[in-house]
Design an enzyme around this catalytic site. Structure first.
Site, mmCIF file in Angstrom:
data_model
loop_
_atom_site.group_PDB
_atom_site.id
_atom_site.type_symbol
_atom_site.label_atom_id
_atom_site.label_comp_id
_atom_site.label_asym_id
_atom_site.label_seq_id
_atom_site.Cartn_x
_atom_site.Cartn_y
_atom_site.Cartn_z
ATOM 1 N N LYS A 61 -31.694 16.647 44.234
ATOM 2 C CA LYS A 61 -31.445 17.662 43.186
ATOM 3 C C LYS A 61 -32.534 17.765 42.128
ATOM 4 O O LYS A 61 -32.367 18.414 41.094
ATOM 5 C CB LYS A 61 -30.081 17.464 42.480
ATOM 6 C CG LYS A 61 -28.913 17.404 43.410
ATOM 7 C CD LYS A 61 -28.828 18.637 44.249
ATOM 8 C CE LYS A 61 -28.948 18.314 45.703
ATOM 9 N NZ LYS A 61 -29.365 19.468 46.508
ATOM 10 N N THR A 64 -36.392 19.256 45.299
ATOM 11 C CA THR A 64 -36.996 18.903 46.585
ATOM 12 C C THR A 64 -37.337 20.140 47.426
ATOM 13 O O THR A 64 -38.425 20.236 48.011
ATOM 14 C CB THR A 64 -36.000 18.029 47.395
ATOM 15 O OG1 THR A 64 -35.331 17.147 46.510
ATOM 16 C CG2 THR A 64 -36.687 17.291 48.502
ATOM 17 N N THR A 65 -36.390 21.060 47.516
ATOM 18 C CA THR A 65 -36.549 22.238 48.376
ATOM 19 C C THR A 65 -37.763 23.055 47.927
ATOM 20 O O THR A 65 -38.555 23.526 48.752
ATOM 21 C CB THR A 65 -35.275 23.110 48.306
ATOM 22 O OG1 THR A 65 -34.132 22.247 48.367
ATOM 23 C CG2 THR A 65 -35.213 24.116 49.424
ATOM 24 N N HIS A 128 -36.204 10.715 49.997
ATOM 25 C CA HIS A 128 -35.576 10.445 48.700
ATOM 26 C C HIS A 128 -35.709 8.958 48.357
ATOM 27 O O HIS A 128 -35.145 8.490 47.373
ATOM 28 C CB HIS A 128 -34.085 10.790 48.738
ATOM 29 C CG HIS A 128 -33.782 12.260 48.720
ATOM 30 N ND1 HIS A 128 -34.446 13.153 47.925
ATOM 31 C CD2 HIS A 128 -32.839 12.981 49.383
ATOM 32 C CE1 HIS A 128 -33.933 14.372 48.102
ATOM 33 N NE2 HIS A 128 -32.977 14.291 48.983
ATOM 34 N N ARG A 151 -37.092 15.329 37.462
ATOM 35 C CA ARG A 151 -36.426 16.397 36.705
ATOM 36 C C ARG A 151 -35.491 15.772 35.666
ATOM 37 O O ARG A 151 -34.966 14.662 35.899
ATOM 38 C CB ARG A 151 -35.611 17.253 37.699
ATOM 39 C CG ARG A 151 -34.988 18.469 37.094
ATOM 40 C CD ARG A 151 -34.164 19.239 38.125
ATOM 41 N NE ARG A 151 -33.693 20.493 37.572
ATOM 42 C CZ ARG A 151 -32.808 21.300 38.145
ATOM 43 N NH1 ARG A 151 -32.324 20.988 39.336
ATOM 44 N NH2 ARG A 151 -32.434 22.414 37.564
ATOM 45 N N SER A 159 -26.631 19.637 38.753
ATOM 46 C CA SER A 159 -26.941 20.259 40.044
ATOM 47 C C SER A 159 -26.223 19.518 41.190
ATOM 48 O O SER A 159 -25.710 20.137 42.126
ATOM 49 C CB SER A 159 -28.460 20.211 40.245
ATOM 50 O OG SER A 159 -28.824 20.827 41.435
ATOM 51 N N ARG A 286 -29.434 27.406 43.802
ATOM 52 C CA ARG A 286 -28.412 27.821 42.838
ATOM 53 C C ARG A 286 -29.116 28.614 41.748
ATOM 54 O O ARG A 286 -29.613 29.692 41.990
ATOM 55 C CB ARG A 286 -27.641 26.584 42.323
ATOM 56 C CG ARG A 286 -26.309 26.894 41.665
ATOM 57 C CD ARG A 286 -25.593 25.603 41.247
ATOM 58 N NE ARG A 286 -26.313 24.856 40.248
ATOM 59 C CZ ARG A 286 -26.145 24.959 38.929
ATOM 60 N NH1 ARG A 286 -25.222 25.761 38.456
ATOM 61 N NH2 ARG A 286 -26.873 24.245 38.085
ATOM 62 N N GLY A 288 -31.576 27.137 39.328
ATOM 63 C CA GLY A 288 -32.936 26.670 39.052
ATOM 64 C C GLY A 288 -33.349 26.846 37.601
ATOM 65 O O GLY A 288 -34.494 27.187 37.318
HETATM 66 P P1 A3P Z 1 -29.772 23.919 40.224
HETATM 67 O O1 A3P Z 1 -28.553 23.387 40.885
HETATM 68 O O2 A3P Z 1 -29.952 23.414 38.821
HETATM 69 O O3 A3P Z 1 -29.873 25.388 40.283
HETATM 70 P P2 A3P Z 1 -32.992 19.914 45.658
HETATM 71 O O4 A3P Z 1 -33.899 20.878 46.306
HETATM 72 O O5 A3P Z 1 -33.653 18.605 45.306
HETATM 73 O O6 A3P Z 1 -31.732 19.780 46.414
HETATM 74 O O7 A3P Z 1 -32.643 20.510 44.235
HETATM 75 C C1 A3P Z 1 -31.850 21.658 44.123
HETATM 76 C C2 A3P Z 1 -32.144 22.289 42.779
HETATM 77 O O8 A3P Z 1 -33.420 22.951 42.844
HETATM 78 C C3 A3P Z 1 -31.122 23.363 42.440
HETATM 79 O O9 A3P Z 1 -31.041 23.379 41.019
HETATM 80 C C4 A3P Z 1 -31.781 24.613 43.005
HETATM 81 O O10 A3P Z 1 -31.296 25.814 42.456
HETATM 82 C C5 A3P Z 1 -33.242 24.347 42.625
HETATM 83 N N1 A3P Z 1 -34.169 25.082 43.491
HETATM 84 C C6 A3P Z 1 -34.086 25.264 44.833
HETATM 85 N N2 A3P Z 1 -35.102 26.028 45.251
HETATM 86 C C7 A3P Z 1 -35.832 26.350 44.164
HETATM 87 C C8 A3P Z 1 -37.008 27.146 43.958
HETATM 88 N N3 A3P Z 1 -37.590 27.761 44.960
HETATM 89 N N4 A3P Z 1 -37.489 27.257 42.706
HETATM 90 C C9 A3P Z 1 -36.884 26.615 41.674
HETATM 91 N N5 A3P Z 1 -35.778 25.859 41.796
HETATM 92 C C10 A3P Z 1 -35.251 25.728 43.021
#
Ligand code: A3P
Length: 320
Positions: A61, A64-65, A128, A151, A159, A286, A288
């Site tokens: 969270k 990563t993505t 992770h 973060r 998140s 979600r 971001g």
């Molecule tokens: P939120 O839940 O605060 O919106 P992970 O990728 O580590 O699982 O983290 C997910 C978080 O990164 C979520 O945050 C998601 O919305 C955000 N996120 C995913 N893709 C993103 C992107 N392309 N740019 C910015 N934030 C992103």
């Protein structure tokens, strides 16, 4: 694929580890659920890092993505022009798999030649795992690079609860769900925790060896994506040329990897990411936003997490 760490051997090893809340076992100072730990051990025993490898490390969270999408797009920009980018057709977690959750999933041992799953210019791999759980070939004997994204822990926590609800781990956003995860977070016994050691491990490594570990903040990435993307490209040994800058190549990558763009692609609306847990592709996207925690956390919960952060980081003397 074969499985060298036989079930009975794993069982014996697992039995000896300290446990918390029945589900979590402590290994090298961090906490893991059993299926993840099987992957961790197989990764440590069998993964051979190469000099050209890129390892993307995060807490769940932390963004990563996004980090996976940006790195994939930066490194492969000559091979895959934006209009033909695999990111348009596949979830970033399928293009940049996690070592312990995908490739060495539950103890399987993949063919080393199959680790470049997207056929990219270099192997880009996610994890992770905390720094102290990486293998010797990653840390010492290869020249591979590590990019860590950290973060604000209040946003990570917020998140995480949303993510677990979206994936049906928690039934809803009721107080019980928040409390459940909060206690584990503050105790340090959530998956891959304690979070303070996770962050400290990579921060210290980046200070000690800045050519090996690049430490980034999600907040910095949001506020000045362009500078961060350029910094990442330089660190990874593939800086943008003057011509590329003029052609707005950096801007193209940023747009391709933006939350709005990725979230609305068909490939990210359906299916799951194929990791040890079948998390939905869509659950990784979600809002971001920076500071979204303020919409969900009570002042006392925020205070509890903030003072924990302060205490742990003041102890370490690290400036985060
Ligand atoms: P939120 O839940 O605060 O919106 P992970 O990728 O580590 O699982 O983290 C997910 C978080 O990164 C979520 O945050 C998601 O919305 C955000 N996120 C995913 N893709 C993103 C992107 N392309 N740019 C910015 N934030 C992103």
């Amino acid at each position: 694929m074969e499985n060298k760490f036989e079930d009975d051997q794993f069982h014996e090893f697992y039995q000896k580890l300290p446990k918390k809340r029945q589900l979590f076992a402590q290994y090298r100072g961090s906490w893991f659920m059993e299926p993840v730990l099987r992957g961790v051990v197989a990764f440590q025993q069998h993964f051979e890092a190469q000099d050209s490898d890129i390892i993307l490390a995060t807490m769940p969270k932390a963004g990563t993505t996004w980090l996976k999408a940006l790195t994939f797009a930066i490194v492969n920009r000559h091979k895959f022009p934006i209009s033909e980018s695999p990111l348009l057709f596949q979830n970033p977690h399928l293009l940049v798999p996690f070592l312990e959750l995908h490739l060495y999933k539950e103890g399987q041992i993949p063919d080393p030649n199959s680790l470049n799953v997207a056929g990219g210019e270099r192997r880009v791999l996610g994890t992770h795992l905390p720094y102290q759980c990486l293998s010797e070939t990653v840390l010492d004997t290869s020249g591979c690079r590590i990019v860590y994204l950290c973060r604000n822990i209040l946003d990570v926590f917020t998140s995480y609860v949303h993510f677990l609800v979206k994936n049906g781990v928690y039934p809803d956003l009721s107080q019980k769900s928040w409390e459940n995860l909060l206690d584990a977070f503050c105790e340090g016994t959530n998956q891959y925790g304690p979070f303070w050691d996770h962050i400290k491990g990579y921060k210290e490594a980046s200070l000690k060896n800045p050519n090996k570990v690049l430490f980034l903040h999600y907040e910095e990435l949001k506020k000045d994506t362009k500078s961060c993307v350029k910094k990442m490209a330089e660190f990874l040994g593939c800086p943008f040329s003057t011509q590329e800058e003029e052609d707005e190549s950096v801007e193209g990558i940023i747009k391709l990897c933006s939350l709005e763009n990725l979230k609305n692609l068909e490939c990210n609306k359906h299916g799951d990411t194929g990791s040890v847990y079948s998390f939905k592709c869509s659950s990784h996207f979600r809002k971001g936003e920076i500071g979204d925690w303020a919409n969900f956390l009570t002042p006392s919960v925020a205070e509890r997490l903030e003072s924990l952060m302060k205490e742990k980081f003041e102890e370490s003397g690290l400036d985060l």
